[in-house]
Structures are given as C-alpha cells and as structure tokens.
Scaffold this active site. Structure first.
Site, mmCIF file in Angstrom:
data_model
loop_
_atom_site.group_PDB
_atom_site.id
_atom_site.type_symbol
_atom_site.label_atom_id
_atom_site.label_comp_id
_atom_site.label_asym_id
_atom_site.label_seq_id
_atom_site.Cartn_x
_atom_site.Cartn_y
_atom_site.Cartn_z
ATOM 1 N N ASP A 165 40.156 59.522 29.077
ATOM 2 C CA ASP A 165 41.484 59.441 28.460
ATOM 3 C C ASP A 165 41.541 58.375 27.360
ATOM 4 O O ASP A 165 42.362 57.465 27.393
ATOM 5 C CB ASP A 165 42.536 59.142 29.541
ATOM 6 N N ASP A 192 39.986 64.363 28.179
ATOM 7 C CA ASP A 192 41.063 63.864 27.324
ATOM 8 C C ASP A 192 40.498 62.924 26.274
ATOM 9 O O ASP A 192 40.534 61.696 26.415
ATOM 10 C CB ASP A 192 42.175 63.193 28.138
ATOM 11 N N TYR A 195 43.476 63.319 22.135
ATOM 12 C CA TYR A 195 44.931 63.462 22.227
ATOM 13 C C TYR A 195 45.503 64.016 20.915
ATOM 14 O O TYR A 195 46.565 63.619 20.463
ATOM 15 C CB TYR A 195 45.594 62.131 22.586
ATOM 16 N N ASN A 225 43.109 68.195 30.131
ATOM 17 C CA ASN A 225 44.240 69.059 29.790
ATOM 18 C C ASN A 225 44.638 68.944 28.325
ATOM 19 O O ASN A 225 45.140 69.910 27.726
ATOM 20 C CB ASN A 225 45.446 68.754 30.683
ATOM 21 N N HIS A 308 38.065 66.070 35.363
ATOM 22 C CA HIS A 308 39.231 65.383 34.797
ATOM 23 C C HIS A 308 40.302 65.049 35.823
ATOM 24 O O HIS A 308 40.679 63.889 35.983
ATOM 25 C CB HIS A 308 39.842 66.206 33.662
ATOM 26 N N HIS A 318 50.640 62.438 38.400
ATOM 27 C CA HIS A 318 49.734 63.581 38.565
ATOM 28 C C HIS A 318 49.368 63.844 40.021
ATOM 29 O O HIS A 318 48.256 64.301 40.313
ATOM 30 C CB HIS A 318 48.471 63.387 37.729
ATOM 31 N N HIS A 345 42.523 61.463 33.875
ATOM 32 C CA HIS A 345 43.861 62.042 34.021
ATOM 33 C C HIS A 345 44.935 61.021 34.389
ATOM 34 O O HIS A 345 45.961 60.933 33.707
ATOM 35 C CB HIS A 345 43.818 63.172 35.049
ATOM 36 N N VAL A 346 44.740 60.263 35.461
ATOM 37 C CA VAL A 346 45.688 59.210 35.848
ATOM 38 C C VAL A 346 45.333 57.954 35.073
ATOM 39 O O VAL A 346 44.198 57.476 35.142
ATOM 40 C CB VAL A 346 45.635 58.936 37.358
ATOM 41 N N HIS A 347 46.301 57.400 34.349
ATOM 42 C CA HIS A 347 46.016 56.296 33.432
ATOM 43 C C HIS A 347 46.023 54.956 34.173
ATOM 44 O O HIS A 347 46.853 54.074 33.937
ATOM 45 C CB HIS A 347 47.020 56.291 32.285
#
Length: 450
Positions: A165, A192, A195, A225, A308, A318, A345-347
C-alpha cells in the site's frame, strides 16, 4: 574455520533470541503511537507527451524483476508511440563492456481518453548469481545496474524487503528511502501500488517515483484492490497493472499475471491474487494445488505467501475482506506447512503468532500485515478489543518490513516504523521454519480437494 565460527554465532544468537521471545510473546501488544499530521501528496513533474525525439524515446519508469532461474526482466516505458523504440537491452558485468544483447516485447494500452506510452519488457539471462550487471535500455542512453539474487540452496541466506500500500505521498518517499538503506536481495510487494484509481497519469508518476529504487533490485508484486480499475463495458480489470508489471507467471505454470510463484535462494514464494477467482475448482485454486505439490522443502525449506487482503486482522478496517479466500485456501496452506503469510490492505502493522482457524497453532502460519507503506488514505488506527490471543504486536504507523533468512531453519523478522526521516525498529522476532525435522509439523501433499 571462519564459516564454522559464523554459523556457531548465528545459532547462539537464535538461541538467545528464542528464549527471550518466549518470555515476551506470551501476551499481545497494542502499541500506541501519535503520528504527525499526514504529509502532502507528491507533485511529480512528469509528462509522457514531450515533443522532442530524445525525451519521447528515453527510458523512464525502469524496474527489474525475477524471470525464472538465473534470469531477470528489465522493464521500462518510453513516452511516444510515434517513435518505435526497440525492446532491446545491452548488458554485461562491466560498465564499459555491454557486449550481450537481449530482445523482448513491447506493450501499450488505452484507457478511456488516455493513451499509454510503450512499455518494454526484456528478459536477460542466463545470469550469474550474486553478480552486478550493467545494462542500457533500448540500446542507447544511460547505463544502470542491478544485482542478481544469491544462488539456489537449502542453507543459502537471503534478505527480503516487504512493503504494501505505497501510494504517492511524502511518507511513501520516506518508506522507499528507508528500504533503500537495507541491503536486500528481493522486494516483495503486497499490493496497492500507485493508487492511481482510474487516473492513469498517476501510474506514470508512480513509475517515475519508484524507478530510482526498483531498477537495481528485483521487485516482485501482487495486485491489490486499487489495481482493479474496472469500468463495465469500457475497461477490463487490471489493464494498467498487467501492462506495466509483467510478472513471471507462465514460468510457474500460471495462466494469469495476478498469481504466480518463484524460487529464490532457500525460499519458495507464492504471490496469490485476492481479487481474482480463488474458489474451489477455479484456475487459481487448481494452480495452487499443483504448485505446492512440486515444492521440495529439502531444496527450498522456506515457504512464504504474499497476498493483499489479510486473513488475520484485529483492526476495525477491512474486517472480513479476506475471509472467503481464507476459508478456501487456509486448509491447503496449513497442510503444506507455509511459514509466513504477508498481507497489505489494512493501513497498519500487525504480527500474529502461528495460527490456524483463528486459534494459536504451532504448525500454522505467522501472519504479518504491512499495509503501511504511506498512501494518501492515511492510517487505520481503530483496533478491536480485547486483542485476539493470536495477535502479538499491532501498531498504526507507516513503515516497512525486513525478513533476513539466515539458513534453512532460522530467519529474523523486523518491522521498521517511519519516524520522520529515520526508520526505527519497532518489532522483531526470530522465526523457525516448519520444514525442520524438529518442528514436529510434517507437510503433506494430500491437499483437500472439496
């Protein structure tokens, strides 16, 4: 004698670390950290529509990736379709002696009103292990270099940098700078990337931003995603991602750029697709079964998965996004005795103990979430309480991870928080591979088929 002393020292450190870990890992930690205000997005000056011939044909957005045993792929973009730049790379082990030549393929794509430049992918090889090669994209211009990974071997050490991410903020830039300070062999990217979110010029600015970091060490990526960019009847999913980041899927028997595997040194790495069909009987599912059955833990004792959407997640963000994939694939990976699963995915950062079916299990996988590269959406700071028994360490900060595989049985994991201009080690643990005879966890190729 020197090698024996070095091996003895490593094992002593492992013994001390493991004994200390047993005392500190009994209870999970949620570490609060007050993050400074978000940094602004980077405004990168870049255009693919320059009018001069030199800028239209000069290589940009360079990155390299593994492309099979003793092979590397060089990828770059040129800015105009008018000038047909050949997909040629001249290379050699000395900067002034680029005597070898390889040719490859060129791709481009349209996305609504956007027209990409020409994306070139050229495979070089066979190459020597642990060797620096100099190369020239398109056969002219500036000379760059990359270093190949260590040789294949059961006890061969290897260092992985792990990110997810990233996006395009000043925090992203600091993450990349910190990663560059780590002498890694291969970077694993848990999805990710840019962006861009449909705005294709952001793929170009991302390519320029990461090029200084990705043209000298192989980057191996899987999709997230934000790579989908699907518009019904107008744009298929992953059009830009698949054009720009051409991974070695065919070499592993996969039919999709969205999932593949590769061997490097003492590790077999599976890059799985969270956003392509993973159900029982799907192409990805069947490919995974076939791929795992070919793994020889006596040759590649470390078995690592990158995807991801995390399966084990105690953040409010999420929740449940990876549950369906976990239901289908966790039993397979458990039987195969996968060592570590990296997700994004989870920041935020989170590390579990070994677990299976949401319970602590010494023969399960360790799950590590590194969706904290620095993107503009910010951090996921809302944790669920009580902290699950399997969650060992969690913190909502930007950062990156480092996996230092020492030998066939032991690896050292560390996570480094972005603290302004410094990378601060905020979590670490020694990991013992499940392939070892003393693990008590025998792998099986009789995977669940229904």
């Amino acid at each position: 004698m020197g090698q024996l002393l070095s091996a003895t020292l490593v094992m002593l450190l492992v013994f001390v670390a493991n004994n200390g870990m047993q005392q500190t890992e009994a209870q999970g930690v949620t570490r609060p950290y007050v993050r400074p205000p978000a940094r602004k997005n980077l405004e990168l000056e870049f255009s693919l529509w320059q009018t001069s011939t030199s800028s239209a044909t000069s290589p940009t957005q360079m990155h390299v990736s593994l492309a099979g045993p003793n092979k590397m792929k060089v990828s770059w973009m040129t800015g105009s379709r008018t000038y047909n730049v050949p997909a040629i790379v001249r290379y050699g082990t000395a900067q002034g002696q680029l005597t070898q030549v390889a040719t490859g393929t060129t791709k481009s794509y349209n996305y609504l009103l956007y027209q990409s430049g020409q994306m070139h992918h050229v495979i070089l090889g066979p190459l020597a292990d642990s060797t620096t090669y100099f190369y020239m994209c398109g056969g002219f211009g500036l000379v760059y270099n990359f270093t190949t990974p260590p040789p294949a071997g059961r006890d061969v050490p290897i260092k992985f940098a792990i990110v997810g991410d990233l996006g395009q903020t000043a925090w992203t830039e600091s993450t990349l700078q910190h990663v560059a300070g780590y002498d890694y062999d291969v970077l694993l990217f848990a999805g990710d990337l840019s962006y861009a979110d449909y705005f294709q010029q952001k793929w170009d600015s991302f390519g320029q931003m990461m090029s200084p970091y990705a043209h000298y060490r192989p980057w191996m990526v899987t999709e997230g995603n934000h790579e989908m960019e699907y518009i019904p009847l107008l744009a298929p999913s992953f059009r830009s991602y698949n054009t720009r980041w051409d991974m070695p899927y065919a070499e592993s028997g996969s039919t999709s750029n969205l999932y593949y595997s590769f061997d490097v040194a003492s590790a077999h790495v599976l890059m799985l697709g969270s956003y392509t069909n993973f159900g029982v009987g799907s192409q990805q599912y069947n490919w995974l079964l076939a791929d795992l059955k070919k793994v020889d833990r006596s040759v590649t004792p470390w078995l690592v998965v990158v995807l991801h959407a995390p399966w084990y997640n105690s953040n409010s963000a999420h929740q449940g996004d990876g549950d369906q994939m976990m239901e289908v694939m966790e039993p397979i990976l458990y039987q195969a005795k996968v060592d570590i699963l990296f997700a994004g995915h989870v920041h935020a950062y989170e590390r579990t103990t070994r677990a299976y079916q949401m319970n602590i299990d010494p023969c399960g996988m360790m799950h590590i979430t590194v969706g904290d590269g620095g993107n503009h959406e910010g951090l996921a700071s809302e944790w669920l309480y009580p902290q699950p028994e399997w969650s060992m360490m969690r913190e909502a900060s930007f950062g990156h991870g480092e996996l230092d595989v020492k030998n066939a049985t032991h690896a050292y994991w560390s996570w480094h928080r972005n603290n302004d201009n410094e990378a601060v080690k905020a979590d670490d643990v020694w990991i013992t591979s499940l392939s070892g005879p003393k693990s008590g966890c025998e792998s099986s190729t009789e995977f669940i088929m229904n």
